[in-house]
Design an enzyme around this catalytic site. Structure first.
Site, mmCIF file in Angstrom:
data_model
loop_
_atom_site.group_PDB
_atom_site.id
_atom_site.type_symbol
_atom_site.label_atom_id
_atom_site.label_comp_id
_atom_site.label_asym_id
_atom_site.label_seq_id
_atom_site.Cartn_x
_atom_site.Cartn_y
_atom_site.Cartn_z
ATOM 1 N N SER A 191 -12.430 19.565 -37.034
ATOM 2 C CA SER A 191 -13.298 20.532 -37.710
ATOM 3 C C SER A 191 -13.844 19.968 -39.006
ATOM 4 O O SER A 191 -14.976 20.276 -39.400
ATOM 5 C CB SER A 191 -12.541 21.840 -37.970
ATOM 6 N N PRO A 247 -12.328 23.708 -42.276
ATOM 7 C CA PRO A 247 -13.434 24.369 -41.574
ATOM 8 C C PRO A 247 -12.948 25.208 -40.392
ATOM 9 O O PRO A 247 -13.456 26.307 -40.162
ATOM 10 C CB PRO A 247 -14.303 23.192 -41.114
ATOM 11 N N TYR A 248 -11.962 24.699 -39.644
ATOM 12 C CA TYR A 248 -11.423 25.501 -38.538
ATOM 13 C C TYR A 248 -10.915 26.841 -39.039
ATOM 14 O O TYR A 248 -11.261 27.900 -38.495
ATOM 15 C CB TYR A 248 -10.287 24.755 -37.827
ATOM 16 N N ALA A 249 -10.055 26.814 -40.066
ATOM 17 C CA ALA A 249 -9.489 28.061 -40.585
ATOM 18 C C ALA A 249 -10.581 28.979 -41.109
ATOM 19 O O ALA A 249 -10.521 30.203 -40.940
ATOM 20 C CB ALA A 249 -8.473 27.753 -41.681
ATOM 21 N N THR A 258 -13.593 29.182 -39.982
ATOM 22 C CA THR A 258 -14.293 29.839 -38.862
ATOM 23 C C THR A 258 -13.521 31.070 -38.408
ATOM 24 O O THR A 258 -14.123 32.089 -38.047
ATOM 25 C CB THR A 258 -14.490 28.886 -37.668
#
Length: 331
Positions: A82, A140-142, A144
């Site tokens: 991510s 970035p993953y978290a 999202t």
């Protein structure tokens, strides 16, 4: 009862589908197979495709008009990926989720169980967190996942959907019947790396030893994936009782309620294996935080759910799954 499980050929989604089958709930699986496995859909109604494909979603509901609830597990989830590809992650996890909601609403479905993540919490000091704890996603993953939760809450507040967000902590283990499990041969989470190091005869690196925890190593909350699946079944069955016009969205933490440090995880691993795993202390990786574990009172009170599997059982289940996985998933 019939449910649509988006991402139902992945690790969590396929296990949820198995739990549903065992509890008399019929799963309909939708998965693009980007990371999911076709082998995990055997014996289940399966549609290969993307959650943003409106024509496909229309076909699913046309052929299964008795779907009452959707479980949304479809997402990209690898934190380093991510950071390298934030555009792709926001498109897959946020943009396509918005498309998916539009298609669900068009087909008259307003019940959504969303796979969220404990990674959205600040989690910097190793303390327990409840659902009202400060958010502070670190990747970035978290982010999202946090964006999706906010988006879903706004849509629910407008009366256009009811949403139950289940915030997973750290899943380990496999389906006890060994139908499905983690599909990756070299997973990036701590237990997966321990298993790889043990197989290779290499020491396991304890990344960070000066955190404000009881032994200085990072702390997490490791919950058996079958316990997570059971929580989804409870969420599906209790959905209408929990979510009404007055309360159209809600978040619930899913974890054991007990924190396990990295050193404690290593000790538990060595209780399960015959040959002890050696460790070596190293510096923390960029972006690492002390971590957190959950206060799980809300899950027990509202879902009637408490975890049934121990940490050691989760480790043993993960090890038992490896030869099954290698035989089932030959590529």
């Amino acid at each position: 009862m019939k449910v649509l499980i988006a991402g139902g050929a992945g690790y969590i989604g396929s296990t949820v589908a198995s739990a549903c089958l065992d509890e008399g709930i019929t799963p309909v699986v939708l998965d693009s197979l980007v990371t999911g496995r076709r082998e995990f859909t055997d014996g289940r109604a399966f549609y290969e495709g993307d959650i943003s494909d409106g024509a496909l979603i229309d076909r699913v509901f046309s052929e299964h008009p008795d779907i009452t609830t959707v479980v949304h597990c479809a997402a990209l989830i690898v934190v380093p990926d991510s950071a390298a590809n934030p555009i792709g992650y926001y498109e897959a996890n946020v943009g396509k989720s918005l498309d998916f909601l539009r298609h669900l609403r068009r087909n008259g479905c307003d019940r959504l169980v969303f796979s969220s993540s404990a990674s959205i919490y600040q989690a910097e000091d190793g303390s327990p967190v409840d659902e009202d704890a400060p958010l502070g996603p670190q990747s970035p993953y978290a982010r999202t996942k946090a964006h999706c939760e906010g988006m879903l809450a706004d849509i629910a507040a407008a009366g256009q959907m009811r949403v139950l967000s289940l915030r997973y902590f750290n899943p380990i283990g496999a389906d006890p019947k060994m139908r499905t499990g983690l599909q990756l041969k070299r997973p990036s989470h701590a237990l997966g790396k321990m298993i790889s190091c043990h197989q290779e005869g290499a020491p396991f690196p304890v990344t960070g030893t000066d955190y404000p925890t009881r032994d200085g190593s990072g702390i997490r909350d490791y919950v058996h994936v079958w316990d997570l699946a059971a929580a989804h079944v409870a969420a599906i069955r209790r959905f209408d009782a929990l979510l009404t016009e007055a309360t159209s969205s809600m978040a619930i933490n899913l974890g054991t309620g007990s924190g396990t440090t990295v050193r404690e995880l290593c000790a538990a691993f060595n209780e399960v294996v015959d040959t002890p795993l050696a460790t070596v202390d190293t510096d923390p990786r960029p972006g690492d935080v002390a971590g957190a574990y959950t206060d799980s009172d809300r899950a027990e009170r509202l879902l009637g759910w408490t975890p049934q599997f121990s940490l050691e059982e989760g480790i043993r289940s993960s090890l038992d799954w490896i030869p099954v996985r290698d035989d089932m998933l030959r590529d």
